[in-house]
Design a protein around this motif. Structure first.
Motif, PDB file in Angstrom:
ATOM      1  N   ASP A  42       0.831  -1.197   0.000  1.00 55.25           N
ATOM      2  CA  ASP A  42       0.000   0.000   0.000  1.00 55.25           C
ATOM      3  C   ASP A  42       0.870   1.252   0.000  1.00 55.25           C
ATOM      4  O   ASP A  42       1.746   1.401   0.849  1.00 55.25           O
ATOM      5  CB  ASP A  42      -0.904   0.011   1.237  1.00 55.25           C
ATOM      6  CG  ASP A  42      -1.899  -1.139   1.232  1.00 55.25           C
ATOM      7  OD1 ASP A  42      -2.551  -1.337   0.189  1.00 55.25           O
ATOM      8  OD2 ASP A  42      -2.012  -1.837   2.249  1.00 55.25           O
ATOM      9  N   ALA A  43       0.614   2.135  -0.964  1.00 60.47           N
ATOM     10  CA  ALA A  43       1.314   3.417  -1.038  1.00 60.47           C
ATOM     11  C   ALA A  43       0.528   4.453  -0.235  1.00 60.47           C
ATOM     12  O   ALA A  43      -0.697   4.490  -0.287  1.00 60.47           O
ATOM     13  CB  ALA A  43       1.441   3.868  -2.483  1.00 60.47           C
ATOM     14  N   PHE A  62      -4.165   7.781   1.576  1.00 58.81           N
ATOM     15  CA  PHE A  62      -3.884   6.348   1.441  1.00 58.81           C
ATOM     16  C   PHE A  62      -5.142   5.662   0.938  1.00 58.81           C
ATOM     17  O   PHE A  62      -6.096   6.327   0.522  1.00 58.81           O
ATOM     18  CB  PHE A  62      -3.391   5.768   2.774  1.00 58.81           C
ATOM     19  CG  PHE A  62      -4.440   5.681   3.865  1.00 58.81           C
ATOM     20  CD1 PHE A  62      -4.773   4.458   4.429  1.00 58.81           C
ATOM     21  CD2 PHE A  62      -5.089   6.813   4.330  1.00 58.81           C
ATOM     22  CE1 PHE A  62      -5.723   4.368   5.429  1.00 58.81           C
ATOM     23  CE2 PHE A  62      -6.044   6.728   5.339  1.00 58.81           C
ATOM     24  CZ  PHE A  62      -6.363   5.504   5.892  1.00 58.81           C
ATOM     25  N   TYR A  63      -5.173   4.324   0.961  1.00 59.07           N
ATOM     26  CA  TYR A  63      -6.282   3.581   0.353  1.00 59.07           C
ATOM     27  C   TYR A  63      -7.645   3.871   0.971  1.00 59.07           C
ATOM     28  O   TYR A  63      -8.670   3.628   0.332  1.00 59.07           O
ATOM     29  CB  TYR A  63      -6.004   2.074   0.346  1.00 59.07           C
ATOM     30  CG  TYR A  63      -5.782   1.443   1.704  1.00 59.07           C
ATOM     31  CD1 TYR A  63      -6.847   1.025   2.494  1.00 59.07           C
ATOM     32  CD2 TYR A  63      -4.498   1.249   2.193  1.00 59.07           C
ATOM     33  CE1 TYR A  63      -6.648   0.456   3.734  1.00 59.07           C
ATOM     34  CE2 TYR A  63      -4.277   0.671   3.425  1.00 59.07           C
ATOM     35  CZ  TYR A  63      -5.357   0.275   4.196  1.00 59.07           C
ATOM     36  OH  TYR A  63      -5.151  -0.295   5.422  1.00 59.07           O
ATOM     37  N   ASN A  64      -7.722   4.390   2.198  1.00 59.57           N
ATOM     38  CA  ASN A  64      -9.012   4.737   2.811  1.00 59.57           C
ATOM     39  C   ASN A  64      -9.308   6.234   2.786  1.00 59.57           C
ATOM     40  O   ASN A  64     -10.355   6.654   3.266  1.00 59.57           O
ATOM     41  CB  ASN A  64      -9.070   4.239   4.253  1.00 59.57           C
ATOM     42  CG  ASN A  64      -9.563   2.821   4.345  1.00 59.57           C
ATOM     43  OD1 ASN A  64     -10.161   2.300   3.408  1.00 59.57           O
ATOM     44  ND2 ASN A  64      -9.309   2.166   5.464  1.00 59.57           N
ATOM     45  N   ASN A  65      -8.388   7.031   2.293  1.00 65.47           N
ATOM     46  CA  ASN A  65      -8.588   8.476   2.132  1.00 65.47           C
ATOM     47  C   ASN A  65      -7.824   8.875   0.873  1.00 65.47           C
ATOM     48  O   ASN A  65      -6.640   9.189   0.933  1.00 65.47           O
ATOM     49  CB  ASN A  65      -8.068   9.247   3.346  1.00 65.47           C
ATOM     50  CG  ASN A  65      -8.238  10.744   3.174  1.00 65.47           C
ATOM     51  OD1 ASN A  65      -9.245  11.208   2.665  1.00 65.47           O
ATOM     52  ND2 ASN A  65      -7.233  11.507   3.582  1.00 65.47           N
ATOM     53  N   LEU A  66      -8.497   8.831  -0.262  1.00 68.12           N
ATOM     54  CA  LEU A  66      -7.832   8.936  -1.564  1.00 68.12           C
ATOM     55  C   LEU A  66      -7.488  10.353  -1.999  1.00 68.12           C
ATOM     56  O   LEU A  66      -6.871  10.522  -3.049  1.00 68.12           O
ATOM     57  CB  LEU A  66      -8.698   8.261  -2.633  1.00 68.12           C
ATOM     58  CG  LEU A  66      -8.913   6.757  -2.455  1.00 68.12           C
ATOM     59  CD1 LEU A  66      -9.851   6.221  -3.537  1.00 68.12           C
ATOM     60  CD2 LEU A  66      -7.592   6.001  -2.473  1.00 68.12           C
ATOM     61  N   ASP A  88       2.340  -0.002 -10.130  1.00 70.06           N
ATOM     62  CA  ASP A  88       1.318  -0.752  -9.400  1.00 70.06           C
ATOM     63  C   ASP A  88       0.392   0.170  -8.619  1.00 70.06           C
ATOM     64  O   ASP A  88      -0.790  -0.128  -8.472  1.00 70.06           O
ATOM     65  CB  ASP A  88       1.981  -1.754  -8.466  1.00 70.06           C
ATOM     66  CG  ASP A  88       2.717  -2.838  -9.243  1.00 70.06           C
ATOM     67  OD1 ASP A  88       2.078  -3.485 -10.093  1.00 70.06           O
ATOM     68  OD2 ASP A  88       3.924  -3.019  -9.013  1.00 70.06           O
ATOM     69  N   GLU A  89       0.915   1.246  -8.075  1.00 75.16           N
ATOM     70  CA  GLU A  89       0.080   2.253  -7.420  1.00 75.16           C
ATOM     71  C   GLU A  89       0.590   3.622  -7.831  1.00 75.16           C
ATOM     72  O   GLU A  89       1.782   3.800  -8.104  1.00 75.16           O
ATOM     73  CB  GLU A  89       0.079   2.086  -5.898  1.00 75.16           C
ATOM     74  CG  GLU A  89      -0.630   0.818  -5.479  1.00 75.16           C
ATOM     75  CD  GLU A  89      -1.118   0.796  -4.038  1.00 75.16           C
ATOM     76  OE1 GLU A  89      -1.049   1.828  -3.333  1.00 75.16           O
ATOM     77  OE2 GLU A  89      -1.584  -0.287  -3.616  1.00 75.16           O
TER      78      GLU A  89
END
Length: 191
Positions: A42-43, A62-66, A88-89
Motif C-alpha cells: 500500500d502506497a 492512502f487507500y481509505n482516504n484517496l 502498481d500504485e
C-alpha cells in the motif's frame, strides 16, 4: 530530457530535471514479487506542516482516504496483488496548488497485515519509485529500490520538500518494522 537516475539521499530540485515546468506530476510505485510470493503493498503519502506533523487526519492520503483536503494530492486506488503493467500504485500531485501550509510530503509503502501474514520486503525485487510529468507523460526521475530490506514491513521511499523556488525530491529508502500505524503515530500532532 532523459530520465535522471538518482541515488538514495541525493535530492534534486524538480525544476532542474525538466525542460518544462513541472506542475502536475505522478509518483509511480512499482514492484515485482519473488517467485511464489504474494503481498498486498500500500502506497501512502503524509502531507506535513512546518512542525513536521499532519495538520489534520485528512492530510494522510492512502487507500481509505484517496484525496487531500485541497484536492491536489490524489491516490489512484489500492492494488492488492501488484500485478499491474507498469506502476502498481500511483499518486497524482498538482504541485503549485498544494496548500501552502504543507511543507513536506513523505511517501511510504507498507505491507498490509504484515505481522499476521509474516510478510516482509525480502519478498520483493525490482521495486522503484518514479516521477512522471503528466503534461507529456515523460519520466523525469527514477529511483531503483532493491529488496535489501530483509525483515522490514514498510519503506519510506521518498520525501518532497517545499523550497522557495519549488519542490525538492529526496529518495530516502528507509526501512522499518513500525507498521503503517507507527507512521501515523509519528506524524500525529501532540495533544
Amino acid at each position: 530530457m532523459a530520465t535522471s537516475i538518482i541515488r538514495k539521499g541525493k535530492g534534486v530540485r524538480l525544476r532542474e530535471v525538466s525542460d518544462v515546468k513541472l506542475d502536475k506530476i505522478k509518483i509511480g510505485l512499482g514492484w515485482e514479487l519473488r517467485k511464489g510470493g504474494h503481498l498486498d503493498l500500500d502506497a501512502s503519502v503524509f502531507l506535513l506542516g512546518e512542525d513536521g506533523k499532519l495538520p489534520s487526519d485528512e492530510y494522510f492520503v492512502f487507500y481509505n482516504n484517496l484525496e487531500s483536503p485541497d484536492g491536489m494530492v490524489k491516490h489512484k486506488g489500492d492494488n492488492r496483488v501488484g500485478d499491474a503493467e507498469g506502476d502498481d500504485e500511483e499518486i497524482l500531485l498538482n504541485l503549485p496548488y498544494i496548500s501552502p501550509s504543507v511543507k513536506e510530503l513523505v511517501f511510504v509503502v507498507s505491507i498490509y497485515d504484515a505481522q499476521n501474514r509474516r510478510h516482509n520486503f525480502g519478498n520483493l525485487e525490482e521495486a522503484y519509485i518514479r516521477v512522471v510529468n503528466l503534461k507529456d507523460s515523460k519520466e523525469i526521475l527514477n529511483f531503483d529500490l532493491d529488496a535489501d530490506y530483509g525483515d522490514d514491513t514498510e519503506v519510506e521511499f521518498a520525501k518532497m520538500r517545499r523550497e522557495d523556488d519549488g519542490w525538492r525530491f529526496i529518495p530516502t529508502g528507509v526501512g522499518s518494522k513500525i507498521g503503517l500505524q507507527g507512521y501515523v503515530d509519528k506524524y500525529i500532532p501532540e495533544l
